[in-house]
Design an enzyme around this catalytic site. Structure first.
Site, PDB file in Angstrom:
ATOM      1  N   LYS A 100     -17.893  -1.462   5.406  1.00 35.59           N
ATOM      2  CA  LYS A 100     -18.215  -2.480   4.404  1.00 35.59           C
ATOM      3  C   LYS A 100     -19.710  -2.510   4.113  1.00 35.59           C
ATOM      4  O   LYS A 100     -20.129  -2.664   2.945  1.00 35.59           O
ATOM      5  CB  LYS A 100     -17.738  -3.847   4.891  1.00 35.59           C
ATOM      6  CG  LYS A 100     -17.790  -4.924   3.834  1.00 35.59           C
ATOM      7  CD  LYS A 100     -17.071  -6.189   4.277  1.00 35.59           C
ATOM      8  CE  LYS A 100     -17.041  -7.221   3.155  1.00 35.59           C
ATOM      9  NZ  LYS A 100     -16.291  -8.449   3.538  1.00 35.59           N
ATOM     10  N   PHE A 105     -11.854  -7.743  13.740  1.00 37.38           N
ATOM     11  CA  PHE A 105     -10.672  -8.103  12.959  1.00 37.38           C
ATOM     12  C   PHE A 105     -10.322  -6.994  11.971  1.00 37.38           C
ATOM     13  O   PHE A 105     -11.149  -6.542  11.197  1.00 37.38           O
ATOM     14  CB  PHE A 105     -10.937  -9.418  12.216  1.00 37.38           C
ATOM     15  CG  PHE A 105      -9.812  -9.832  11.310  1.00 37.38           C
ATOM     16  CD1 PHE A 105      -8.585 -10.229  11.830  1.00 37.38           C
ATOM     17  CD2 PHE A 105      -9.980  -9.826   9.935  1.00 37.38           C
ATOM     18  CE1 PHE A 105      -7.545 -10.606  10.988  1.00 37.38           C
ATOM     19  CE2 PHE A 105      -8.953 -10.205   9.080  1.00 37.38           C
ATOM     20  CZ  PHE A 105      -7.723 -10.588   9.601  1.00 37.38           C
ATOM     21  N   GLN A 106      -9.089  -6.538  12.024  1.00 42.74           N
ATOM     22  CA  GLN A 106      -8.543  -5.487  11.161  1.00 42.74           C
ATOM     23  C   GLN A 106      -9.256  -4.141  11.322  1.00 42.74           C
ATOM     24  O   GLN A 106      -9.218  -3.295  10.418  1.00 42.74           O
ATOM     25  CB  GLN A 106      -8.541  -5.918   9.689  1.00 42.74           C
ATOM     26  CG  GLN A 106      -7.524  -7.032   9.418  1.00 42.74           C
ATOM     27  CD  GLN A 106      -7.309  -7.298   7.942  1.00 42.74           C
ATOM     28  OE1 GLN A 106      -8.182  -7.055   7.103  1.00 42.74           O
ATOM     29  NE2 GLN A 106      -6.137  -7.825   7.610  1.00 42.74           N
ATOM     30  N   GLU A 133       0.817  -1.221   0.000  1.00 42.74           N
ATOM     31  CA  GLU A 133       0.000   0.000   0.000  1.00 42.74           C
ATOM     32  C   GLU A 133       0.851   1.271   0.000  1.00 42.74           C
ATOM     33  O   GLU A 133       0.461   2.286  -0.585  1.00 42.74           O
ATOM     34  CB  GLU A 133      -0.951   0.009   1.200  1.00 42.74           C
ATOM     35  CG  GLU A 133      -2.099  -0.986   1.091  1.00 42.74           C
ATOM     36  CD  GLU A 133      -1.767  -2.352   1.626  1.00 42.74           C
ATOM     37  OE1 GLU A 133      -2.655  -3.222   1.632  1.00 42.74           O
ATOM     38  OE2 GLU A 133      -0.590  -2.568   2.044  1.00 42.74           O
ATOM     39  N   MET A 172      23.644   9.613   3.239  1.00 44.19           N
ATOM     40  CA  MET A 172      23.550  10.934   3.853  1.00 44.19           C
ATOM     41  C   MET A 172      23.769  10.860   5.362  1.00 44.19           C
ATOM     42  O   MET A 172      24.396  11.749   5.953  1.00 44.19           O
ATOM     43  CB  MET A 172      22.202  11.574   3.539  1.00 44.19           C
ATOM     44  CG  MET A 172      22.101  13.036   3.957  1.00 44.19           C
ATOM     45  SD  MET A 172      23.291  14.112   3.104  1.00 44.19           S
ATOM     46  CE  MET A 172      22.366  14.507   1.626  1.00 44.19           C
TER      47      MET A 172
END
Length: 580
Positions: free
Chosen positions: A165, A115-116, A53, A490
């Protein structure tokens, strides 16, 4: 198709109605209804399946930055959304128009640690212009319209829509008769003419004026107006890291980049100038150094569409809240006839002569390493940039995306920049891993241009999985140049200069990048000597498909000039101190 739509279908139609035709994302449980609906609209909505993602978010950023259009990224709930946090923050810092669409667990289990389940609106509140949690399908037409308006107007930025959802699954008859009502959000585009005239008075009285052009000039499409204004006034022009391309570097009035790794003559000119006209830049610390010592003799004119930026870091004499293009048009129309400011021309000419004299003493030593310093090196990094610049200028039609680190600063310093939206980098957030996925987005936006992703070996290893996405999508116009010095370069440079060479956590071992490229079905090339550089770049151009070149450069070359942290931009380090 009946008038009834699922919420997911409404989401697709809302995007199409707002001109979106490409999205970058990864499906998952809570966003599956949206992906189910996408199938019906696949001839109008192209979905690019990324491998992470974060990659999807950076790809959407690259698309937006290269095209000027809205970038769209998608993730599911939980880790899908939290993986988008980095590109959302990056887009916020760099004023990139981004719409993040995320799925959320069903509304009946919200707040129950399902969940999630993750409170992504709470997490992203500080790094978005606005965000939404949508629990009812009927709200979707309005929310999408408003979200896209906010993301693309005023100072652009990221907006997130989190949709449960069940809202995606519910069936409604959508109401597209939308009238936006945003009483607290009214971006100001037109400049105040009285303030413009005050600014003109300052410029007419100046003996050592400077124009500083930032990313706002590019985003506003004000490149032609900036050039006309500079030519009318004959004032020297500086371009910030994000302003690169706003003014062609081969123009007689262009003097280069300021800041931490800017040119000595540019920073000294800032410290000497008496009027500094900043248009579309935000005076961040990488430009100003120690802010209390920045431009100590200057009266500052600051044009910015975001009023919160004006006076935030640097005291401003004339503030102008406006769109950069409309502001410059106002300046051009309000300026007196050419004969009336001959005195300004005279002062500006003497001033430019002084700046060029400073440049002749310093820049040639910095632009390419002295051969006496590099004769023991098989591959100085500067040789890579010299050859790449020659190839870019010869072939044209290029975009360069850089990651974050030494290679990023060398690219800004050493490549010739002439056009807007050809230099794309992560500036405000400084996100390692930006370049490869962002190059994917740039290549989608400009399929006929060669897109070079210039990376360090550290940042490249953070997101190189998007090479698989590039192959799967049949994208052939991406070339990756890894400036491979075996360090987090760097950070190592700072450790060398300021921490007694205590290289803690910076030595970096990696795979054979050319073989890795071949595993992804790319062409892979390894270069270990300066004599091989030009041929490798030519081979990359001759290859019909994506190419990675592993440039194994000298390991401990530093980027100079450099302003140490909390120091004035007048206190630049020009070379590595020699040990006694």
């Amino acid at each position: 198709m009946s008038d009834k739509r699922t919420g997911a279908q409404v989401m697709c139609e809302a995007l199409i109605r707002n001109g979106v035709d490409v999205m970058f994302g990864i499906p998952g449980g809570a966003i599956m209804p949206f992906y189910y609906a996408m199938w019906e609209y696949r001839d109008r909505l192209r979905h690019i399946l990324c491998r992470h993602e974060q990659g999807a978010g950076h790809a959407a950023e690259g698309y937006a930055r290269a095209s000027g259009r809205l970038g769209v990224c998608i993730g599911t709930s939980g880790p899908g959304t939290t993986n988008l946090v980095t590109p959302i923050a990056d887009a916020m810092m760099d004023s990139t128009p981004l719409l993040a669409i995320t799925g959320q667990v069903g509304s009946h289990v919200l707040g129950k640690d399902a969940f999630q389940e993750t409170d992504i609106t709470g997490i992203t509140m500080p790094i978005t212009k606005h965000n939404y949690l949508v629990k009812k399908a009927a709200e979707l037409p309005y929310v999408f319209e408003e979200a896209i308006f906010i993301a693309t107007t005023g100072r652009p930025g990221p907006v997130l829509i989190d949709i449960t959802k069940d809202a995606q699954q519910a069936t409604i008859v959508p109401d597209w008769n939308i009238k936006l009502d945003l009483p607290g959000y009214k971006p100001n585009y037109q400049p105040n003419r009285k303030q413009v005239r005050e600014a003109i008075k300052l410029l007419l009285s100046a003996r050592k004026p400077l124009i500083m052009a930032g990313n706002g000039v590019i985003m506003a499409g004000a490149v032609e107006e900036l050039r006309a204004f500079a030519e009318q006034t004959r004032i020297p022009v500086i371009t910030t890291l994000h302003g690169i391309g706003a003014f062609p570097e081969d123009h007689p009035l262009s003097i280069g980049m300021p800041g931490m790794h800017g040119w000595v003559h540019v920073n000294r000119a800032i410290q000497e100038c008496d009027v500094l006209f900043n248009i579309g830049g935000r005076f961040d610390d990488r430009v100003t150094g120690k802010a209390s010592t920045f431009a100590p003799h200057a009266k500052v004119i600051h044009v910015d569409i975001d009023p919160s930026e004006i006076g935030k870091n640097v005291k401003v004499t004339v503030p102008i809240v406006a769109d950069a293009r409309l502001a410059l048009q106002a300046f051009l129309s309000e300026f007196p006839e050419r004969e009336a400011f001959a005195e300004l021309h005279g002062h500006a000419s003497d001033w430019m002569e002084h700046i060029r004299e400073m440049q002749s003493k310093h820049q040639h030593k910095q632009q390419y390493l002295n051969r006496s310093e590099t004769e023991h090196m098989s591959l100085p990094p500067h040789d890579v940039y010299a050859a790449l610049t020659r190839a870019l200028n010869t072939r044209g039609n290029y975009r360069v995306v850089t990651d974050v680190g030494q290679h990023q600063m060398w690219a800004a310093q050493l490549i010739d920049w002439y056009r807007p939206r050809t230099h794309i980098t992560s500036g405000g957030a400084g996100t390692m891993g930006f370049a490869v996925p962002a190059a994917l987005g740039v290549a989608v936006a400009h399929p006929n241009d060669t897109v070079w992703a210039v990376c360090g070996d550290g940042g490249f290893q953070m997101t190189n999985q998007e090479m698989a996405t590039i192959i799967q999508e049949g994208i052939k116009n991406v070339k990756v140049a890894v400036i491979n010095n075996g360090y987090l370069g760097m950070v190592r440079q700072w450790q060398e200069l300021f921490e007694n060479k205590r290289y803690s956590g910076t030595p970096l071992s990696g795979p054979d990048f050319a073989k890795l490229a071949e595993a992804y079905y790319w062409k892979g090339i390894t270069v270990e000597d300066s004599s091989q550089v030009e041929a490798a770049i030519e081979e990359a151009y001759a290859t019909d498909g994506p190419v990675l070149i592993d440039f194994r450069v000298e390991r401990e070359v530093n980027v100079f000039p450099m302003v140490p942290q909390n120091k004035s931009i007048g206190e630049m380090i020009l070379e590595t101190p020699h040990e006694s």
